[in-house]
Design an enzyme around this catalytic site. Structure first.
Site, short mmCIF file in Angstrom:
data_model
loop_
_atom_site.label_atom_id
_atom_site.label_comp_id
_atom_site.label_asym_id
_atom_site.label_seq_id
_atom_site.Cartn_x
_atom_site.Cartn_y
_atom_site.Cartn_z
N ARG A 70 17.41 16.48 3.73
CA ARG A 70 16.60 16.65 4.52
C ARG A 70 15.25 17.76 4.62
NH1 ARG A 70 18.32 17.47 9.65
NH2 ARG A 70 16.86 18.88 10.07
N TYR A 133 -8.66 6.34 9.12
CA TYR A 133 -7.71 5.72 8.80
C TYR A 133 -6.84 4.61 10.40
CZ TYR A 133 -3.25 3.34 7.26
OH TYR A 133 -2.63 2.35 6.77
N ASP A 206 -8.13 14.17 4.23
CA ASP A 206 -8.07 12.36 3.91
C ASP A 206 -8.33 11.94 2.56
OD1 ASP A 206 -6.15 9.87 2.95
OD2 ASP A 206 -6.04 9.82 5.06
N LYS A 231 -1.04 4.47 -2.41
CA LYS A 231 -2.09 4.00 -3.29
C LYS A 231 -2.03 4.34 -4.17
CE LYS A 231 -2.30 2.64 1.52
NZ LYS A 231 -2.38 3.68 2.01
C1 LIG Z 1 -2.43 3.84 3.58
C2 LIG Z 1 -3.72 5.24 4.12
C3 LIG Z 1 -2.88 6.50 4.91
C4 LIG Z 1 -1.65 5.87 5.62
O1 LIG Z 1 -0.58 6.47 4.80
P1 LIG Z 1 1.24 5.22 4.18
O2 LIG Z 1 1.40 5.49 3.27
O3 LIG Z 1 0.38 3.78 4.29
O4 LIG Z 1 1.53 5.70 5.39
C5 LIG Z 1 -3.25 6.97 5.42
N1 LIG Z 1 -4.64 7.58 4.84
C6 LIG Z 1 -5.29 6.21 4.49
C7 LIG Z 1 -7.44 6.36 3.96
C8 LIG Z 1 -4.41 4.82 3.66
O5 LIG Z 1 -4.72 3.80 3.10
#
Ligand SMILES: *Cc1c(COP(=O)(O)O)cnc(C)c1O
Length: 428
Positions: A70, A133, A206, A231
């Site tokens: 962890r 998001y 992000d 993603k």
């Molecule tokens: C999917 C997404 C997130 C969150 O990510 P998870 O892996 O689902 O927790 C944050 N920012 C953007 C732009 C996203 O597309």
């Protein structure tokens, strides 16, 4: 290669151990002398030490090593280091003048949450994108607000709006997205960095929708980059993870929060995500080309009211994206998400999405399969038409994350779905 006995570093007591003892102290798998070309998976949740001094030194950070999965594990560290190398780009080879480090998390939201907890506290102020998001929106306006962090939401693609919102001395974080969903707006990252730094804040971005193949925000003055690795980085819709990369002092603070709150990336997920990275450049380059081809056809289509994609010369973000994004060989890297708005209202958008065949109606993005979603009834369902309009989103908008299918097949699918939807509701 001889098998490695389980506790080779400990002396053996005289006399034969019993059945149960032998049962749990079986030979461990050999450690290969040669470097494996594929990745090893170290699933161990704990590591053994030669003695208590080594144990204490590793726990205290005076000595390198793993103690407990962890806190840190080789899979998570390997994945984070790989993303850090991609985000650092060629400057990683230039030496350690401005080193980039990274830490991996169990999801994108775990990475974002740890970052915000590390960088803010009661009384802190955050300026964030109004298009942020949904999970991040909930974190900022719900959980963090409960703990005394105040957030002002603005259009971060409008640098003057950010400048007007920052409060020198109390703004700790300016938070933007390299490519925002679903309008594909692009903030002026170098200008935002200047605004943030002048106010004594850090700029967190992000960059999930861009990936390091489209943009490397750290080279543009951004302090910390976060990704949902679920993603593009993973790319195969089979693993969930997140990563934070950037200035080592900030990343170390985020790591502390992760150690305390327990959001580390697990070894098996790390394996899948790291494997995905090997084809990241190939995938995203191709996906961007196909997305631009699709956007170009749709922009000229009579049944389409609007197409949002910064690769289109008509996009209000085209020049900025061309300046900030990596061109790639064909100069076509503007991201691989296209937002299409057919003529008509909510029903027209939904009818179009539901008539797609090659593209699945699904959440998420960035995978090898093309997926589509009607924005107003799915990702932004909490917004009524007025709120959608405020956010610059048409009720009929459909977001398409372009995959690796042949672009001609995608164009054929999308144009056929438009024709089918309009035949089903003529005159709409
Ligand atoms: C999917 C997404 C997130 C969150 O990510 P998870 O892996 O689902 O927790 C944050 N920012 C953007 C732009 C996203 O597309």
């Amino acid at each position: 290669m001889p098998d490695r006995p389980d506790r080779q570093d400990r002396p053996h007591r005289p006399g034969a151990p019993g059945e149960h003892t032998r049962g749990v102290h079986l030979p461990a798998p050999p450690e290969p002398a040669q470097r494996p070309l594929g990745q090893a998976v170290w699933r161990s949740s704990a590591y053994a030490f030669t003695d208590s001094d080594e144990y204490a030194a590793v726990l205290g950070g005076e000595r390198e090593g793993y103690a407990y999965a962890r806190v840190a594990n080789p899979g998570a560290d390997g994945f984070a280091a790989a993303v850090a190398a991609l985000e650092a780009g060629p400057r990683a080879q230039r030496g350690a003048a401005d080193p980039v480090t990274g830490e991996a998390f169990t999801s994108g939201m775990a990475a974002i949450t740890a970052s915000m907890l590390a960088l803010t506290g009661a009384g802190a102020h955050v300026v964030a994108s109004r298009e942020v998001y949904g999970g991040t929106y909930a974190l900022l306006t719900g959980l963090l607000a409960r703990f005394g962090v105040e957030t002002t939401l603005v259009d971060t693609a409008d640098t003057a709006a950010v400048e007007a919102a920052v409060r020198p001395g109390s703004t700790r974080v300016v938070y933007a997205e390299t490519l925002a969903n679903p309008t594909m707006s692009v903030p002026d990252l170098p200008a935002l960095a200047e605004v943030a730094h002048r106010a004594g804040a850090v700029l967190v971005v992000d960059s999930t929708f861009a990936s390091p193949v489209v943009c490397r925000p750290l080279a543009l003055g951004v302090d910390l980059v976060v990704h949902s690795a679920t993603k593009y980085l993973g790319g195969h819709s089979d693993a969930t993870g997140g990563v934070v990369v950037g200035r080592p002092d900030l990343v170390a603070a985020v790591r502390e929060v992760r150690v305390e709150t327990g959001g580390v990336l697990a070894p098996d997920e790390a394996f899948l995500l790291r494997r995905g990275l090997a084809t990241l450049v190939l995938r995203v380059d191709r996906q961007c080309r196909s997305a631009l081809a699709l956007a170009t056809v749709l922009a000229a289509h009579p049944q389409v009211a609007r197409v949002d994609h910064p690769g289109l010369p008509g996009s209000p973000y085209h020049e900025r994206a061309a300046r900030l994004f990596l061109a790639g060989e064909g100069g076509t890297r503007y991201g691989a998400v296209v937002t299409v708005t057919p003529h008509g209202g909510r029903e027209a958008g939904q009818a179009f999405a539901d008539r797609l065949c090659l593209a699945s109606v699904a959440t998420s993005l960035g995978g090898v399969h093309t997926v589509a979603g009607h924005v107003a009834s799915t990702s932004h369902r909490q917004l009524d038409d007025e709120a959608l309009a405020d956010a610059g989103i048409a009720p009929a908008a459909v977001r398409i994350s372009v995959g690796l299918e042949d672009p001609d097949d995608l164009v054929a699918d999308v144009t056929a779905a438009l024709a089918d939807a309009s035949a089903a509701a003529p005159g709409r």
